[in-house]
Design an enzyme around this catalytic site. Structure first.
Site, short mmCIF file in Angstrom:
data_model
loop_
_atom_site.label_atom_id
_atom_site.label_comp_id
_atom_site.label_asym_id
_atom_site.label_seq_id
_atom_site.Cartn_x
_atom_site.Cartn_y
_atom_site.Cartn_z
N ASP A 170 -1.27 4.31 0.79
CA ASP A 170 -0.55 4.32 -0.94
C ASP A 170 -0.47 5.76 -1.22
O ASP A 170 -1.27 6.44 -0.71
CB ASP A 170 -1.50 3.63 -1.73
CG ASP A 170 -0.87 3.76 -3.14
OD1 ASP A 170 0.75 3.55 -3.33
OD2 ASP A 170 -1.59 3.38 -4.16
N HIS A 208 8.02 8.33 1.65
CA HIS A 208 8.05 7.29 2.51
C HIS A 208 8.36 7.59 4.12
O HIS A 208 7.68 7.25 4.89
CB HIS A 208 8.85 6.27 2.23
CG HIS A 208 8.47 5.29 1.04
ND1 HIS A 208 7.43 4.99 0.47
CD2 HIS A 208 9.25 5.29 -0.39
CE1 HIS A 208 7.35 4.44 -0.69
NE2 HIS A 208 8.53 4.68 -1.23
N ASN A 211 2.82 7.78 -1.34
CA ASN A 211 3.91 8.44 -0.81
C ASN A 211 4.89 8.74 -1.75
O ASN A 211 5.50 10.09 -1.68
CB ASN A 211 4.69 7.25 -0.03
CG ASN A 211 4.17 6.86 1.19
OD1 ASN A 211 3.31 7.51 1.79
ND2 ASN A 211 4.90 5.87 2.00
N GLY A 212 4.91 8.06 -3.02
CA GLY A 212 5.90 8.51 -4.08
C GLY A 212 5.24 9.61 -4.61
O GLY A 212 5.94 10.35 -5.10
N ARG A 213 4.06 9.71 -5.06
CA ARG A 213 3.40 10.76 -5.67
C ARG A 213 3.32 11.95 -4.81
O ARG A 213 3.49 13.13 -5.42
CB ARG A 213 2.10 10.29 -6.20
CG ARG A 213 2.10 9.48 -7.49
CD ARG A 213 0.78 8.83 -7.66
NE ARG A 213 0.53 7.81 -6.66
CZ ARG A 213 -0.85 7.25 -6.52
NH1 ARG A 213 -1.85 7.73 -7.24
NH2 ARG A 213 -0.84 6.23 -5.69
N TRP A 214 3.23 11.77 -3.69
CA TRP A 214 3.35 12.81 -2.61
C TRP A 214 4.64 13.67 -2.71
O TRP A 214 4.81 14.88 -2.96
CB TRP A 214 3.23 12.39 -1.29
CG TRP A 214 3.17 13.53 -0.22
CD1 TRP A 214 2.03 14.11 0.38
CD2 TRP A 214 4.16 13.90 0.52
NE1 TRP A 214 2.44 15.19 1.21
CE2 TRP A 214 3.96 14.96 1.43
CE3 TRP A 214 5.63 13.58 0.36
CZ2 TRP A 214 4.73 15.60 2.33
CZ3 TRP A 214 6.55 14.22 1.35
CH2 TRP A 214 6.00 15.40 2.19
N GLU A 228 4.98 -7.70 -3.49
CA GLU A 228 5.31 -7.49 -5.06
C GLU A 228 6.33 -6.17 -4.88
O GLU A 228 6.74 -5.77 -5.97
CB GLU A 228 4.00 -6.99 -5.72
CG GLU A 228 3.15 -8.42 -6.10
CD GLU A 228 2.70 -9.05 -4.86
OE1 GLU A 228 2.12 -8.45 -3.94
OE2 GLU A 228 2.76 -10.23 -4.81
N ASN A 229 6.24 -5.50 -3.77
CA ASN A 229 7.15 -4.31 -3.56
C ASN A 229 8.81 -4.38 -3.75
O ASN A 229 9.35 -3.59 -4.21
CB ASN A 229 6.71 -3.28 -2.41
CG ASN A 229 5.52 -2.69 -2.39
OD1 ASN A 229 4.87 -2.52 -1.32
ND2 ASN A 229 5.12 -2.24 -3.56
C1 IPE Z 1 0.04 -1.20 -2.22
O1 IPE Z 1 0.61 -0.20 -2.96
C2 IPE Z 1 1.03 -1.90 -1.19
C3 IPE Z 1 1.26 -0.67 -0.05
C4 IPE Z 1 0.45 0.36 -0.02
C5 IPE Z 1 2.00 -0.96 1.00
P1 IPE Z 1 1.41 -0.34 -4.25
O2 IPE Z 1 1.70 0.89 -4.79
O3 IPE Z 1 2.44 -1.30 -4.23
O4 IPE Z 1 -0.07 -0.95 -5.29
P2 IPE Z 1 -0.12 -0.94 -6.68
O5 IPE Z 1 1.47 -1.37 -7.42
O6 IPE Z 1 -0.40 0.43 -7.28
O7 IPE Z 1 -1.16 -1.94 -7.13
C1 IPE Z 2 2.94 3.44 -0.74
O1 IPE Z 2 3.10 4.19 -1.40
C2 IPE Z 2 3.91 2.83 -0.02
C3 IPE Z 2 4.68 1.32 -0.61
C4 IPE Z 2 4.04 0.73 -1.64
C5 IPE Z 2 5.62 0.81 0.01
P1 IPE Z 2 3.92 4.14 -3.06
O2 IPE Z 2 5.57 4.14 -3.03
O3 IPE Z 2 3.19 3.21 -3.83
O4 IPE Z 2 3.27 5.73 -3.74
P2 IPE Z 2 2.98 5.91 -5.14
O5 IPE Z 2 1.51 5.06 -5.27
O6 IPE Z 2 4.11 5.48 -6.00
O7 IPE Z 2 2.28 7.20 -5.08
MG MG Z 3 1.57 2.99 -4.97
#
Ligand code: IPE
Ligand code: IPE
Ligand code: MG
Length: 255
Positions: A36, A53, A38-41, A83-84
């Site tokens: 988890d 990602h 990737n987005g915030r990074w 849920e993604n």
């Molecule tokens: C969990 O991360 C799923 C993966 C890392 C693939 P999320 O970012 O989807 O989890 P939540 O929404 O913060 O619980």
């Molecule tokens: C995890 O990183 C990857 C997936 C859930 C696909 P995120 O995309 O959830 O990253 P954050 O939590 O928004 O930083």
């Molecule tokens: Mg996340």
């Protein structure tokens, strides 16, 4: 069900379905990672989320190598949850494309290193090309022995449990024959021991529907490092922490 008439059997069943290394001596057979952050990074670097990602997928190879070096036999990586799909379609499509590209480029080098690639989760909703890439990678590497890499993609623990229950009903398994071992054999992780340690990067303290049946007695480790920044030394730190843990599985510690 008459629990009272089967206490000994129930007790044996409960124990059998758990890893029995109470004093584990640091042995770690199955490591699972919630990748988890990737987005915030990406956001912290003013980059688009997809760049996060991409950086995340580039991090995977070194973590597989380090895991194998430590004798880990199963490495399960949570890459995309059921849920993604709720995310914007551009991000979902971007992640799907990334996975397809990474499987196509990494399968051969991983195969040469003896990595067995498996998929847990549903193939429903994935593109034909992605399904073909997954099937190619799993077939090519099926006899490899160095380490088993289980990619949890389009995976959700509740969906997995529900699917297992449906298959059990379809197979007409009798109430008398249904125990934890049998139930486990209907999960995607059939044949894989329960995770000893679950690492979550990105700082959250939750499972987010990951391996909810299998994690009953797993140890947890959460780090605020975002997944693209989680390096070999961070993994070593997590493994060192695990070594200090005492696992009791409900029993009394014998020292
Ligand atoms: C969990 O991360 C799923 C993966 C890392 C693939 P999320 O970012 O989807 O989890 P939540 O929404 O913060 O619980
Ligand atoms: C995890 O990183 C990857 C997936 C859930 C696909 P995120 O995309 O959830 O990253 P954050 O939590 O928004 O930083
Ligand atoms: Mg996340």
């Amino acid at each position: 069900m008459d629990l009272g008439s089967r206490p000994l059997e129930m007790r044996r069943t409960n124990k059998d379905s758990l890893n029995k290394n109470v004093s584990h001596n640091g042995v770690l057979t199955h490591l699972a990672i919630i990748m988890d952050g990737n987005g915030r990074w990406a956001e912290s670097k003013s980059l688009p989320r997809l760049a996060g990602h991409r950086a995340g997928t580039e991090n995977i190879r070194s973590i597989i190598e380090e895991s194998a070096k430590h004798g880990i036999q199963h490495l399960t990586l949570f890459a995309f949850s059921t849920e993604n799909w709720r995310r914007p379609s551009s991000e979902v499509e971007g992640i799907m494309n990334l996975l397809k590209n990474v499987i196509n480029s990494e399968t051969s080098p991983l195969h040469q290193k003896g990595v067995k690639i498996s998929h847990i989760g549903s193939l429903e909703g994935l593109s034909k090309e992605l399904k073909e890439a997954i099937s190619y990678a799993t077939n090519l590497t099926r006899n490899n022995k160095a380490i088993c890499l289980n990619i949890a993609f389009n995976y959700g623990g509740r969906a997995e449990i529900l699917e297992a229950a449906k298959k059990i009903l379809t197979d007409d398994i009798s109430v008398r024959d249904l125990d934890e071992k049998t139930f486990s054999s209907y999960l995607d992780t059939s044949g894989i021991p329960d995770p000893d340690l679950i690492i979550r990067t990105g700082g959250e303290m939750r499972l987010s529907n990951f391996l909810i049946w299998q994690s009953a007695y797993s140890e947890y480790y959460s780090t605020t490092k975002f997944w693209p920044d989680f390096k070999k030394r961070d993994l070593r730190k997590a493994l060192d922490t695990y070594k200090q843990r005492t696992r009791r599985f409900g029993e009394i510690s014998t020292g």
